[in-house]
Design a protein around this motif. Structure first.
Motif, PDB file in Angstrom:
ATOM      1  N   ALA A   1       1.611   1.681   5.924  1.00 40.80           N
ATOM      2  CA  ALA A   1       1.926   2.803   5.030  1.00 40.80           C
ATOM      3  C   ALA A   1       1.497   4.120   5.685  1.00 40.80           C
ATOM      4  O   ALA A   1       2.227   5.117   5.650  1.00 40.80           O
ATOM      5  CB  ALA A   1       1.224   2.617   3.684  1.00 40.80           C
ATOM      6  N   LEU A   2       0.314   4.113   6.292  1.00 44.11           N
ATOM      7  CA  LEU A   2      -0.173   5.282   7.021  1.00 44.11           C
ATOM      8  C   LEU A   2       0.696   5.550   8.248  1.00 44.11           C
ATOM      9  O   LEU A   2       1.117   6.689   8.503  1.00 44.11           O
ATOM     10  CB  LEU A   2      -1.620   5.056   7.433  1.00 44.11           C
ATOM     11  N   GLY A   3       0.965   4.511   9.034  1.00 44.88           N
ATOM     12  CA  GLY A   3       1.747   4.685  10.254  1.00 44.88           C
ATOM     13  C   GLY A   3       3.176   5.127   9.988  1.00 44.88           C
ATOM     14  O   GLY A   3       3.738   5.926  10.752  1.00 44.88           O
ATOM     15  N   ALA A   4       3.793   4.630   8.908  1.00 47.87           N
ATOM     16  CA  ALA A   4       5.151   5.037   8.573  1.00 47.87           C
ATOM     17  C   ALA A   4       5.193   6.519   8.223  1.00 47.87           C
ATOM     18  O   ALA A   4       6.098   7.251   8.648  1.00 47.87           O
ATOM     19  CB  ALA A   4       5.676   4.190   7.417  1.00 47.87           C
ATOM     20  N   ALA A   5       4.210   6.977   7.428  1.00 51.89           N
ATOM     21  CA  ALA A   5       4.161   8.402   7.068  1.00 51.89           C
ATOM     22  C   ALA A   5       3.938   9.266   8.301  1.00 51.89           C
ATOM     23  O   ALA A   5       4.595  10.296   8.493  1.00 51.89           O
ATOM     24  CB  ALA A   5       3.061   8.628   6.045  1.00 51.89           C
ATOM     25  N   TRP A   6       3.015   8.853   9.177  1.00 58.13           N
ATOM     26  CA  TRP A   6       2.749   9.620  10.383  1.00 58.13           C
ATOM     27  C   TRP A   6       3.898   9.561  11.383  1.00 58.13           C
ATOM     28  O   TRP A   6       4.013  10.429  12.250  1.00 58.13           O
ATOM     29  CB  TRP A   6       1.463   9.132  11.030  1.00 58.13           C
ATOM     30  N   SER A   7       4.760   8.561  11.292  1.00 57.82           N
ATOM     31  CA  SER A   7       5.939   8.528  12.151  1.00 57.82           C
ATOM     32  C   SER A   7       6.915   9.645  11.797  1.00 57.82           C
ATOM     33  O   SER A   7       7.709  10.081  12.631  1.00 57.82           O
ATOM     34  CB  SER A   7       6.645   7.169  12.032  1.00 57.82           C
ATOM     35  N   VAL A   8       6.855  10.118  10.561  1.00 58.91           N
ATOM     36  CA  VAL A   8       7.691  11.236  10.122  1.00 58.91           C
ATOM     37  C   VAL A   8       6.997  12.565  10.428  1.00 58.91           C
ATOM     38  O   VAL A   8       7.602  13.487  10.986  1.00 58.91           O
ATOM     39  CB  VAL A   8       8.003  11.125   8.618  1.00 58.91           C
ATOM     40  N   VAL A   9       5.716  12.668  10.062  1.00 55.15           N
ATOM     41  CA  VAL A   9       4.951  13.894  10.285  1.00 55.15           C
ATOM     42  C   VAL A   9       3.607  13.512  10.908  1.00 55.15           C
ATOM     43  O   VAL A   9       2.646  13.209  10.198  1.00 55.15           O
ATOM     44  CB  VAL A   9       4.714  14.673   8.971  1.00 55.15           C
ATOM     45  N   PRO A  10       3.509  13.514  12.228  1.00 55.82           N
ATOM     46  CA  PRO A  10       2.235  13.154  12.855  1.00 55.82           C
ATOM     47  C   PRO A  10       1.194  14.238  12.663  1.00 55.82           C
ATOM     48  O   PRO A  10       1.534  15.415  12.460  1.00 55.82           O
ATOM     49  CB  PRO A  10       2.607  12.993  14.340  1.00 55.82           C
ATOM     50  N   PRO A  11      -0.082  13.873  12.704  1.00 52.36           N
ATOM     51  CA  PRO A  11      -1.129  14.893  12.567  1.00 52.36           C
ATOM     52  C   PRO A  11      -1.232  15.737  13.827  1.00 52.36           C
ATOM     53  O   PRO A  11      -0.726  15.370  14.892  1.00 52.36           O
ATOM     54  CB  PRO A  11      -2.396  14.048  12.368  1.00 52.36           C
TER      55      PRO A  11
ATOM     56  N   ALA B   1       0.841  -1.194   0.000  1.00 52.25           N
ATOM     57  CA  ALA B   1       0.000   0.000   0.000  1.00 52.25           C
ATOM     58  C   ALA B   1       0.875   1.242   0.000  1.00 52.25           C
ATOM     59  O   ALA B   1       2.074   1.187   0.302  1.00 52.25           O
ATOM     60  CB  ALA B   1      -0.926   0.011   1.217  1.00 52.25           C
ATOM     61  N   ALA B   2       0.248   2.373  -0.325  1.00 52.45           N
ATOM     62  CA  ALA B   2       0.929   3.663  -0.300  1.00 52.45           C
ATOM     63  C   ALA B   2       0.020   4.691   0.344  1.00 52.45           C
ATOM     64  O   ALA B   2      -1.217   4.621   0.226  1.00 52.45           O
ATOM     65  CB  ALA B   2       1.310   4.101  -1.711  1.00 52.45           C
ATOM     66  N   CYS B   3       0.634   5.657   1.036  1.00 50.94           N
ATOM     67  CA  CYS B   3      -0.107   6.713   1.711  1.00 50.94           C
ATOM     68  C   CYS B   3       0.659   8.025   1.554  1.00 50.94           C
ATOM     69  O   CYS B   3       1.882   8.061   1.739  1.00 50.94           O
ATOM     70  CB  CYS B   3      -0.287   6.378   3.190  1.00 50.94           C
ATOM     71  N   LEU B   4      -0.046   9.086   1.230  1.00 48.75           N
ATOM     72  CA  LEU B   4       0.585  10.388   1.026  1.00 48.75           C
ATOM     73  C   LEU B   4       0.050  11.381   2.043  1.00 48.75           C
ATOM     74  O   LEU B   4      -1.168  11.599   2.130  1.00 48.75           O
ATOM     75  CB  LEU B   4       0.305  10.890  -0.390  1.00 48.75           C
ATOM     76  N   VAL B   5       0.960  11.969   2.835  1.00 44.45           N
ATOM     77  CA  VAL B   5       0.579  12.988   3.806  1.00 44.45           C
ATOM     78  C   VAL B   5       1.405  14.238   3.560  1.00 44.45           C
ATOM     79  O   VAL B   5       2.526  14.176   3.032  1.00 44.45           O
ATOM     80  CB  VAL B   5       0.752  12.503   5.264  1.00 44.45           C
ATOM     81  N   ASP B   6       0.846  15.384   3.967  1.00 47.96           N
ATOM     82  CA  ASP B   6       1.578  16.639   3.792  1.00 47.96           C
ATOM     83  C   ASP B   6       2.342  16.998   5.057  1.00 47.96           C
ATOM     84  O   ASP B   6       2.400  16.220   6.016  1.00 47.96           O
ATOM     85  CB  ASP B   6       0.626  17.767   3.365  1.00 47.96           C
ATOM     86  N   GLY B   7       2.925  18.192   5.075  1.00 45.19           N
ATOM     87  CA  GLY B   7       3.774  18.603   6.177  1.00 45.19           C
ATOM     88  C   GLY B   7       3.052  18.820   7.485  1.00 45.19           C
ATOM     89  O   GLY B   7       3.701  18.942   8.536  1.00 45.19           O
ATOM     90  N   ASP B   8       1.722  18.855   7.456  1.00 42.42           N
ATOM     91  CA  ASP B   8       0.932  18.963   8.677  1.00 42.42           C
ATOM     92  C   ASP B   8       0.366  17.620   9.120  1.00 42.42           C
ATOM     93  O   ASP B   8      -0.447  17.563  10.049  1.00 42.42           O
ATOM     94  CB  ASP B   8      -0.223  19.949   8.468  1.00 42.42           C
ATOM     95  N   GLY B   9       0.760  16.554   8.438  1.00 44.75           N
ATOM     96  CA  GLY B   9       0.255  15.230   8.787  1.00 44.75           C
ATOM     97  C   GLY B   9      -1.126  14.940   8.257  1.00 44.75           C
ATOM     98  O   GLY B   9      -1.747  13.950   8.654  1.00 44.75           O
ATOM     99  N   VAL B  10      -1.634  15.781   7.348  1.00 42.16           N
ATOM    100  CA  VAL B  10      -2.955  15.557   6.763  1.00 42.16           C
ATOM    101  C   VAL B  10      -2.843  14.473   5.693  1.00 42.16           C
ATOM    102  O   VAL B  10      -1.977  14.537   4.810  1.00 42.16           O
ATOM    103  CB  VAL B  10      -3.512  16.853   6.138  1.00 42.16           C
ATOM    104  N   VAL B  11      -3.715  13.481   5.774  1.00 43.78           N
ATOM    105  CA  VAL B  11      -3.689  12.377   4.813  1.00 43.78           C
ATOM    106  C   VAL B  11      -4.443  12.794   3.552  1.00 43.78           C
ATOM    107  O   VAL B  11      -5.626  13.118   3.599  1.00 43.78           O
ATOM    108  CB  VAL B  11      -4.327  11.109   5.407  1.00 43.78           C
TER     109      VAL B  11
END
Length: 575
Positions: A329-339, A17-27
């Motif tokens: 995929a979601l958790g890895a992205a949020w580990s970098v930039v949490p919401p 899977a893939a997940c894209l979040v921005d610099g504010d942690g918005v999915v």
């Protein structure tokens, strides 16, 4: 800033899977590879199409991505020689990050200038996904699955503004996921069909069967009935369970999956695994709350898809719509930039939408016509006994269809369950789930907090449900409901129409897919599947396609067109 989270081979060899979040942690998007490739669980597939879909949804180019985060600690496994293909089988070196990005994404990054590749330990990614999706300010987090990087169970303490802290973990031989996998395979199912094993176990409860002993569960821990080294492989663990199961006197069934409910030993074994799992999860949940001091509890990992076990836990409990490996995929992205803290639980509708032009093309290709959607018309069709599909808005993520890619039918006729199971090619002993309005909690089944938001918790039904909506009641008197609160949802309006007409505001809700296929993801696939299944209508956004006069043009599942027939020629059609 853009962060791309991934579950990908070689360690994430299923449910890429893939997940894209921005610099504010918005999915902005979360897409499972299987939805795009059309191969269930996307075994050994790189998430290239899922990545492309996420970027397309957000209007982002590959060169805009700053960080790629993988939900596995891949360098830890790089030197392994026992895992199989895909690992360098030597220590991680300079250049391996670029090679991974090339393989996983299909990109051609510069040797020294490419997105930063971050490796997030697997259970940390699971925990981050569940906690940040929950909306809780602080919580205990319990992760249980087949295995993580070197563990099978983890307990975390989580709070906004503080790093995730792991308080306890168990080694891989203690895996609850592998125990359940071993039982699933022993009764003739796949290790990816644990949901069927859970459904079969309910037949054992209904027959008051006595479970065989599986785990020794105490107040502070549990013990498998064998000992293995802490670095035991999945194969060794499964074989250990098979040896134990044989000692219980069980022999592999010769029955097909369609007949498993008639094999008392298979039913008893499924019940045994389920009872042991429930006892272990209950113990672990209590321990997680005691260790962290938090009453709020988040669950994640593949074991968190066991809605029967989830439903037994005291609230507050949160399970995300993607607790399985796609969710890292979601958790890895949020580990970098949490919401940011203080938000509502995450929306499950993060996948792809279908455009008006796509619908036009699909209708034209299949020679079909459509009319405007009317909730009252849909309600009348369901009351009349028709089966239909709803494809609206962005696709839900995770394995549960949540009325954006669902098949719906009346819940007040018990025969509808068998008819719909036959049309979908499902085993007749499997249950179908309900969707209802908020008032149904307490009236038709026991309320269960946020678990009913994503259909991840079972509840005991009431006597009223047995009488009013028997088709959604499983043999053990439970149901796995979805509650719709958003009045802007099409199915909220349909359920409201049923309520206005004096009926229960409940319908059957099951995933829109054919047997062995992922949930539909585009307009062409929706029409092909609806016709092949034998549905009476399909909703494509704001249009309804009446299929009562339509039959497949041929028996070829790949047929790209359908043939209009007269109603008189439909007399032999299964209803």
């Amino acid at each position: 800033m853009w962060v791309l989270g991934l579950n990908a081979p070689p360690m994430g060899w299923h449910d890429a899977a893939a997940c894209l979040v921005d610099g504010d942690g918005v999915v902005h998007a979360l897409v499972e590879q299987e939805r795009v490739s059309r191969r269930k669980h996307a075994i050994d597939e790189q998430p290239r199409e899922a990545v492309a879909a996420c970027l397309d949804i957000a209007g982002v180019r590959p060169e805009d991505v700053d960080v790629v985060a993988l939900g596995w600690d891949l360098p830890r496994h790089a030197a392994r020689t026992d895992f199989g293909h895909g690992l360098p089988q030597r220590p991680w070196e300079f250049g391996d990050s670029r090679n991974f990005l090339t393989t996983a994404l299909g990109w051609r990054p510069h040797m020294t200038r490419h997105p930063e590749l971050v490796f997030v330990p697997h259970h940390f990614a699971h925990a981050a996904a569940s906690f940040h999706a929950s909306g809780f300010p602080a919580a205990a987090v319990l992760v249980a699955d087949g295995h993580g990087d070197d563990e099978s169970v983890s307990i975390f303490e989580a709070a906004h503004g503080r790093p995730l802290t792991r308080r306890e973990r168990l080694p891989i031989p203690d895996s609850l996921g592998y125990m359940y996998d071993a039982v699933s395979e022993m009764i003739g199912l796949s290790f990816l069909e644990a949901g069927k094993t859970m459904g079969l176990a309910a037949h054992g409860r209904a027959r008051d069967m006595r479970p065989w002993p599986m785990l020794e569960v105490g107040q502070d821990g549990y013990q498998p009935p064998f000992e293995l080294p802490q670095n035991a492989t999945q194969k060794e663990i499964v074989l250990g369970w098979w040896d134990h199961i044989r000692l219980l006197g069980y022999r592999r069934t010769t029955k097909s999956s369609d007949e498993l409910d008639g094999d008392d030993d298979a039913v008893r074994l499924a019940l045994s695994a389920q009872v042991s799992l429930q006892e272990a999860i209950t113990m672990l949940a209590n321990r997680a709350r005691a260790i962290t001091g938090h009453d709020a509890l988040c669950l994640s990992g593949g074991v968190a898809l066991n809605c029967s076990a989830n439903g037994l836990l005291p609230q507050p409990v949160y399970v995300p719509p993607v607790p399985h490996d796609a969710g890292v995929a979601l958790g890895a992205a949020w580990s970098v930039v949490p919401p940011r803290p203080g938000g509502e639980p995450i929306s499950p509708y993060l996948g792809r939408a279908i455009s008006s032009g796509e619908i036009d093309d699909a209708l034209s290709a299949h020679g079909l016509y459509a009319k405007d959607v009317c909730p009252e018309d849909i309600a009348e069709r369901l009351v009349a006994g028709q089966f239909g599909a709803v494809v609206t808005g962005r696709a839900e993520v995770g394995p549960r269809a949540l009325c954006h890619r669902s098949i719906v039918a009346s819940a007040d006729d018990e025969r509808a369950r068998d008819r719909l199971n036959r049309l979908k090619g499902r085993e007749l002993w499997r249950p179908l789930c309900p969707v209802g309005l908020p008032e149904c909690d307490g009236e038709y089944w026991a309320a269960n907090g946020t678990l009913h938001r994503y259909m991840v918790g079972a509840s005991q039904v009431t006597e009223h449900a047995y009488r009013a909506v028997p088709s959604i009641v499983h043999v053990d008197g439970t149901a796995r409901p979805q509650i719709i609160e958003d009045r802007n949802e099409l199915m909220w309006s349909v359920l409201d129409q049923l309520r206005t007409g004096g009926r229960a505001p409940i319908t059957i809700n099951t995933s829109f897919n054919r047997r062995g296929e992922p949930i539909v993801d585009d307009a062409h696939g929706a029409i092909r599947s609806a016709v092949a299944i034998g549905l009476d209508f399909v909703v494509l956004e704001d249009r309804l396609v009446d299929l009562t006069d339509v039959m497949p043009a041929s028996q070829d599942d790949g047929a790209s067109s359908v043939l209009n027939r007269t109603k008189g020629q439909l007399s032999t059609r299964a209803r």
